[in-house]
Design a protein around this motif. Structure first.
Motif, short mmCIF file in Angstrom:
data_model
loop_
_atom_site.label_atom_id
_atom_site.label_comp_id
_atom_site.label_asym_id
_atom_site.label_seq_id
_atom_site.Cartn_x
_atom_site.Cartn_y
_atom_site.Cartn_z
N GLY A 57 0.90 -0.90 0.41
CA GLY A 57 0.15 -0.20 0.05
C GLY A 57 1.18 0.93 0.05
N HIS A 58 1.96 1.57 0.65
CA HIS A 58 2.79 3.02 1.37
C HIS A 58 3.38 2.47 -0.38
CE1 HIS A 58 5.11 5.93 2.63
NE2 HIS A 58 5.78 5.44 2.40
N GLU A 59 4.07 1.67 -0.94
CA GLU A 59 4.57 2.08 -2.11
C GLU A 59 4.21 2.17 -3.13
OE1 GLU A 59 8.13 -1.30 -2.82
OE2 GLU A 59 6.25 -2.06 -2.32
N ALA A 60 2.45 1.49 -3.00
CA ALA A 60 2.06 2.97 -3.87
C ALA A 60 1.56 3.57 -3.71
CB ALA A 60 0.37 1.65 -4.10
N HIS A 61 1.40 4.07 -2.39
CA HIS A 61 1.24 5.99 -2.65
C HIS A 61 1.58 7.07 -3.37
CE1 HIS A 61 -1.77 6.87 0.29
NE2 HIS A 61 -2.75 5.66 0.19
N VAL A 62 3.31 5.87 -3.04
CA VAL A 62 4.75 7.06 -3.11
C VAL A 62 4.62 6.79 -4.40
CG1 VAL A 62 7.56 7.11 -2.68
CG2 VAL A 62 5.85 6.31 -0.89
N ALA A 63 4.32 5.90 -5.93
CA ALA A 63 5.07 6.10 -6.67
C ALA A 63 3.21 6.34 -7.31
CB ALA A 63 4.41 3.96 -6.73
N ALA A 64 2.33 6.64 -7.06
CA ALA A 64 0.85 7.45 -7.20
C ALA A 64 1.50 9.10 -7.28
CB ALA A 64 -0.96 7.03 -6.92
N ASP A 65 1.73 9.38 -6.21
CA ASP A 65 2.24 10.42 -5.68
C ASP A 65 2.90 11.12 -6.97
OD1 ASP A 65 1.74 13.06 -3.72
OD2 ASP A 65 3.75 12.99 -3.86
N ARG A 66 4.14 9.86 -7.74
CA ARG A 66 5.17 11.01 -8.74
C ARG A 66 3.86 11.13 -9.85
NH1 ARG A 66 8.39 8.19 -11.09
NH2 ARG A 66 9.98 9.92 -11.38
N CYS A 67 2.77 11.09 -10.04
CA CYS A 67 1.85 11.20 -10.98
C CYS A 67 1.40 12.70 -10.89
CB CYS A 67 0.43 10.92 -11.04
SG CYS A 67 -1.01 11.05 -12.30
N TYR A 68 1.95 13.59 -11.76
CA TYR A 68 1.41 14.82 -12.68
C TYR A 68 -0.22 15.48 -12.67
CZ TYR A 68 6.59 16.36 -11.92
OH TYR A 68 7.50 16.38 -11.50
N PHE A 69 -0.63 14.31 -12.85
CA PHE A 69 -2.24 14.83 -13.08
C PHE A 69 -1.67 15.56 -14.81
CE2 PHE A 69 -7.32 16.49 -12.02
CZ PHE A 69 -7.23 14.81 -12.10
N CYS A 70 -1.80 14.95 -15.45
CA CYS A 70 -1.26 16.23 -16.42
C CYS A 70 -2.63 16.37 -17.59
CB CYS A 70 -0.39 14.93 -17.03
SG CYS A 70 1.21 14.99 -17.26
N TYR A 71 -3.19 17.52 -18.48
CA TYR A 71 -3.62 17.98 -18.85
C TYR A 71 -3.78 16.59 -20.02
CZ TYR A 71 -7.37 20.48 -21.63
OH TYR A 71 -8.28 20.90 -22.12
N ASP A 72 -4.94 16.67 -20.15
CA ASP A 72 -5.09 15.82 -21.42
C ASP A 72 -3.52 14.90 -22.04
OD1 ASP A 72 -5.93 15.07 -23.98
OD2 ASP A 72 -5.26 16.26 -25.59
N ALA A 73 -3.85 13.95 -20.76
CA ALA A 73 -2.18 13.18 -21.03
C ALA A 73 -1.62 12.51 -21.83
CB ALA A 73 -2.55 12.53 -19.37
N PRO A 74 -0.45 12.83 -22.12
CA PRO A 74 0.08 12.03 -23.44
C PRO A 74 -0.36 10.50 -22.90
CG PRO A 74 1.24 13.43 -22.65
CD PRO A 74 0.30 13.73 -21.37
N CYS A 75 -0.03 9.66 -21.54
CA CYS A 75 -0.57 8.44 -20.99
C CYS A 75 -1.78 8.10 -21.42
CB CYS A 75 0.12 7.85 -19.99
SG CYS A 75 -1.30 8.88 -18.32
N VAL A 76 -1.95 8.64 -21.02
CA VAL A 76 -4.10 8.35 -21.64
C VAL A 76 -3.91 8.21 -23.76
CG1 VAL A 76 -6.32 8.50 -22.18
CG2 VAL A 76 -4.66 9.05 -20.37
N THR A 77 -3.05 9.54 -23.72
CA THR A 77 -3.09 8.68 -25.85
C THR A 77 -2.48 7.76 -25.89
OG1 THR A 77 -3.23 11.55 -25.50
CG2 THR A 77 -2.82 10.66 -27.47
N ALA A 78 -1.25 7.07 -25.29
CA ALA A 78 -0.74 6.54 -25.89
C ALA A 78 -1.38 4.71 -25.83
CB ALA A 78 1.27 6.23 -24.71
N CYS A 79 -2.10 4.97 -24.40
CA CYS A 79 -3.12 3.64 -24.43
C CYS A 79 -4.20 2.89 -25.49
CB CYS A 79 -3.18 3.87 -22.66
SG CYS A 79 -4.41 2.37 -21.84
N PRO A 80 -3.40 2.17 -26.05
CA PRO A 80 -4.46 1.76 -27.40
C PRO A 80 -5.98 1.76 -26.31
CG PRO A 80 -2.89 0.01 -27.06
CD PRO A 80 -2.55 0.88 -25.58
N THR A 81 -6.29 1.54 -25.25
CA THR A 81 -7.63 1.46 -24.59
C THR A 81 -8.19 2.68 -23.73
OG1 THR A 81 -6.86 -0.19 -22.73
CG2 THR A 81 -7.94 -1.25 -24.42
N SER A 82 -6.92 3.79 -23.48
CA SER A 82 -7.65 4.92 -23.50
C SER A 82 -8.27 5.61 -21.92
CB SER A 82 -8.94 6.27 -24.65
OG SER A 82 -8.33 5.84 -25.72
#
Lengths: 433, 445
Positions: free
Chosen positions: B33-58
């Protein structure tokens, strides 16, 4: 090398880092460890009259965490010392004897009656302590008994008790102020009027840190109930800085020594308090989070910074930023800046765009290829994009030179200083004409 | 058993009994659980995020990561499953380093992306461990759809159709559903019987009848299906394996890598699975890496992966190549097999070096031989048994839009359909989108 030694209202210490009156200074064992670790002084945890108080037997602290469970704010409902007065006095005396070069200040809280102060002051003086700090700040528990912040919220009481103390001891008197008031200058002025040698601030801020949503009760929770406690730690630093500055620049209190308290965690925090007028700083939460060793970083960092800047003594730093703290009405309205995005540093997260587009002035364009550019016609220079950008120095505020055109207003930037007091939109300015 | 890595020939039990479970354990262990928290905290919550665009399932990645960061992995899982019902498997097998994580702005910023795959696994595992299936069937439509192939595309299609209230019959030739998830992916990517558990969990939606041992040409014909059902979805994958076209490739112990992987995946005791002392894998894709690495993990002394082009042309991601190298697989580039030598069984593979010439790959004339007790062919799969009446594009089923084939009632998706990468996640997207299209057609009249 910079000289960190401090003479604060006649109280000398080898460095400006004192441990605040709190659990870390509750007894001899801790204080000896603190002095061995390098702390310049301690404010012994608040003494009261016997019979000594008791504490709750459940949790005393609540917390706010940031990323990776970094402690950002701590709240406590612990009372003043819960050990016999005689025990504390004996230990204070022994420690002061063994560490004569360190500052030993004793925090006091007794009922608002002169006999009580007259009773305790000679006992403290006998320990050889360097000074006393009047605890007019604790917002929980003791305030329900007419002490702590219950006194600190009434300037007349502050003045009265301070005067009693000055009349009944030769020791320097530091008045510790509560931030749980509307205007910090009022209690500071009262302290000075009562003859205080110095003030220290801030004490903790009344708070509820969190609510346990399963139990539907505030944390820390004692048998299903919670109460408000005193908030401290990095989260309160901005509030403390403002209050220190307000006292430092108030005409009625300027020049009075200030011991800055509130979220000091690093040398930089300390330097900022000093710059805003503090002559020493007091630390609690950082020590409670990381242990006493942190003073090594604080002292070495402050020393290094002072060397880099050419400051030789704490006095040369103290109050250096105070002249630049002003009222809003005196800010230069002809100072015009625009946000600039460094495309080489930009990582294209788009947070500046979301912030500006959704919550500000629609002054950032999102161009093909996720290129973000400032629209000068819309940019009011609010600085939000700078603040939300995850990359340091990627977005900066650049000043428009005098003579340049502000694309938003269409006006040429004037080289003159002009503030609100003379602005045509200011009804008061017009009335004065 | 006295066998070791040095034992000649093809034998089982080359390693100490305990080594197998270690070797084939989770490649990326789950976060706590804690590792997930730390990893999740690194996400910048990008606008129109490039990762979503890169995911074939969006998948709405910033949203699900924020849901993890705020202690709601169950809500995060729903965000994922809404777009990708096989989000649990994709979290394990997606080449995230070439998809979402490659697009992550922190990859650009510091070469260390948010670990989206592992975060996705944290979310999906949390919900699935609670036995919760987060979707309900819609009101029955009375429509019946046949889905042929219970791999990622078919499962995804069947689930979405069931959600819409259609009755689905899901056919598969194999004795278990799951397709490549069950038979074709390296064991260390999905240990613990996850593929079957995921199928069982997916089927909780209801309305899906699974018929195993049935395939086109084996009890099913497209004509009959289109006659009996309102629509047919083909997610039949690529059952054929390309030949080496090297002399002697018919020799004993020259096998298709996919068969080896399938056998390994179905083995109940890996210490009983024979593996050569010297193993040669031919190919440069994910299947080649999966076979080579697993051969090494089974205790082969020497595993060589040979690819006829350069490193930059390998379809295995850089991460996969590094994994192979880290596990001790030797990768030879610019070498193509010209002959398989041996008296009955393979003893050596002869390669010829190649070079990139102006007219494509050219042999250099220089050859070398590598000892081989076993050869695994992994130079690509192809569509086998395409039904009559279907139009092909290249060697795959031609589709337009959301998987529409030339036949009015027939859709196709996944590896068997033209277009898109041959990835689990792409198959899931295609199955889902075809289901939406089938639904529109069936309900729109």
């Amino acid at each position: 090398m910079a000289d960190l030694s401090t003479d604060f209202a006649g109280i000398k210490s080898p460095n400006p880092f004192w441990l605040a009156s709190a659990p870390p200074t509750d007894k001899e064992y801790n204080v000896r460890r603190a002095f061995d670790a390098g702390w310049g002084g301690v404010v012994w945890k608040t003494l009261g009259l016997d019979p000594h108080v008791v504490n709750v037997n459940g949790p005393r602290y609540g917390a706010i965490w940031g990323a990776d469970r970094r402690l950002l704010g701590l709240n406590n409902i612990e009372l003043i010392t819960d050990r016999p007065l005689e025990t504390n006095l004996r230990e204070i005396k022994q420690v002061k004897r063994d560490y004569p070069d360190r500052a030993m200040i004793v925090s006091l809280m007794v009922p608002c009656e002169e006999w009580a102060w007259k009773q305790i002051l000679p006992l403290v003086e006998e320990t050889g302590a360097d000074g006393i700090e009047l605890n007019f700040g604790c917002p929980h528990g003791m305030s329900e008994r007419g002490m702590g912040s219950a006194v600190g919220q009434v300037p007349e009481y502050i003045e009265m008790v301070t005067r009693w103390c000055k009349q009944n001891t030769r020791m320097p008197v530091i008045v510790k102020l509560t931030p749980n008031i509307t205007d910090i200058r009022k209690p500071a002025r009262a302290a000075r009027a009562g003859g205080a040698d110095a003030v220290s601030l801030i004490n903790t801020i009344n708070s509820i840190t969190s609510v346990n949503l399963d139990a539907m009760a505030p944390e820390p929770m004692i048998d299903g109930k919670g109460t408000h406690g005193g908030y401290c730690g990095p989260a309160v630093k901005p509030i403390a800085l403002n209050m220190v500055a307000e006292i430092a620049r108030d005409l009625e209190t300027q020049g009075m020594p200030i011991s800055g308290i509130g979220g000091v965690t690093t040398w930089r925090d300390a330097a900022e308090f000093l710059a805003l007028g503090a002559g020493s700083v007091q630390v609690c939460t950082a020590a409670m989070t990381y242990g006493f060793k942190i003073v090594e970083e604080m002292a070495s960092g402050l020393s290094e910074w002072m060397d880099q800047q050419g400051y030789r003594s704490i006095d040369e730093v103290s109050g250096r930023a105070v002249p630049n703290v002003t009222d809003w009405q005196y800010l230069n309205l002809n100072y015009v800046t625009k946000a600039r995005i460094d495309q080489d540093l930009c990582i294209k997260c788009g947070r500046c765009y979301a912030a500006c587009e959704d919550t500000s002035h629609q002054a950032i364009a999102m161009n093909p290829g996720r290129t973000f550019e400032v629209i000068d016609e819309e940019c009011v220079a609010c600085n939000l994009c700078v603040n939300v950008c995850p990359v340091e120095d990627c977005i900066t505020m650049e000043r428009l030179e005098a003579g340049a055109k502000d694309e938003r207003t269409g006006r040429i930037v004037s080289p003159e200083y002009a503030n609100w007091t003379a602005h045509p939109n200011n009804p008061a300015a017009k009335a004065a004409e | 058993m006295a066998n070791s890595q040095m034992t000649p020939g093809i034998v089982a039990g080359r390693l100490p009994a305990t080594a197998y479970s270690d070797n084939f354990d989770d490649l990326h262990p789950p976060y706590d659980g804690h590792e997930a928290h730390v990893a999740a905290d690194r996400c910048y919550f990008c606008y129109d995020a490039p990762c979503v665009t890169a995911c074939p399932t969006s998948i709405d990645i910033p949203l699900f990561i924020r849901q993890i960061a705020t202690d709601m992995p169950e809500a995060a899982a729903k965000t994922i499953f809404e777009q990708n019902i096989l989000g649990g498997m994709c979290a394990r097998v997606c080449p995230t380093e070439t998809l979402c994580e490659e697009a992550c702005v922190r990859e650009a910023a510091e070469g260390k992306p948010v670990e989206i795959g592992r975060l996705q696994r944290h979310a999906t595992d949390t919900l699935m461990a609670r036995g919760i299936h987060p979707f309900e069937r819609g009101a029955p439509t009375g429509k019946r759809v046949a889905v042929v192939g219970a791999g990622p595309a078919g499962l995804s299609c069947a689930h979405r159709l069931a959600m819409k209230g259609h009755d689905v019959v899901l056919f598969d030739a194999r004795p278990k559903a799951g397709g490549l998830n069950e038979f074709g992916i390296a064991s260390y990517k999905t240990p613990g019987g996850f593929a079957q558990a995921e199928v069982d969990w997916l089927l909780k939606i209801g309305g899906i009848t699974v018929e195993l041992g049935a395939a086109l040409g084996q009890g099913l014909s497209l004509d009959e299906l289109t006659g009996q059902y309102d629509a047919v979805f083909l997610g039949i994958g690529l059952a054929g394996v390309n030949a080496l076209r090297a002399e002697g490739e018919e020799k004993e112990n020259v096998r298709d890598a996919v068969d080896f992987i399938s056998e390994l995946r179905q083995a109940s005791d890996l210490s009983t699975l024979p593996i050569g002392r010297n193993v040669v894998v031919i190919g440069g894709g994910m299947t080649a890496v999966d076979a080579a690495v697993q051969a090494k993990l089974l205790g082969a002394e020497n595993v060589t992966m040979a690819y006829r082009r350069g490193r930059d042309r390998m379809s295995a991601s850089e991460f996969e190549q590094d994994l192979a190298a880290q596990k001790g697989v030797r990768i030879i580039h610019h070498a193509q097999p010209v002959a398989v030598h041996g008296n009955g069984a393979v003893r050596e593979v002869e390669f010829e070096y190649t070079t990139d010439g102006p007219n494509g790959l050219e042999p250099t004339g220089e050859t070398f031989r590598i000892p081989a007790d076993q050869v695994f062919k992994a130079i690509g799969q192809r569509l086998e048994g395409a039904p009559e009446g279907i139009t092909l594009e290249g060697s795959k089923i031609a589709v337009t839009g959301a998987g529409r084939t030339i036949l009015a009632k027939v859709w196709a998706g996944g590896d068997c359909a033209a277009g898109g990468d041959d990835l689990t996640v792409t198959a899931v997207a295609e199955g889902r989108d075809a289901a939406e299209d089938i639904h529109t057609v069936l309900m729109g009249g």
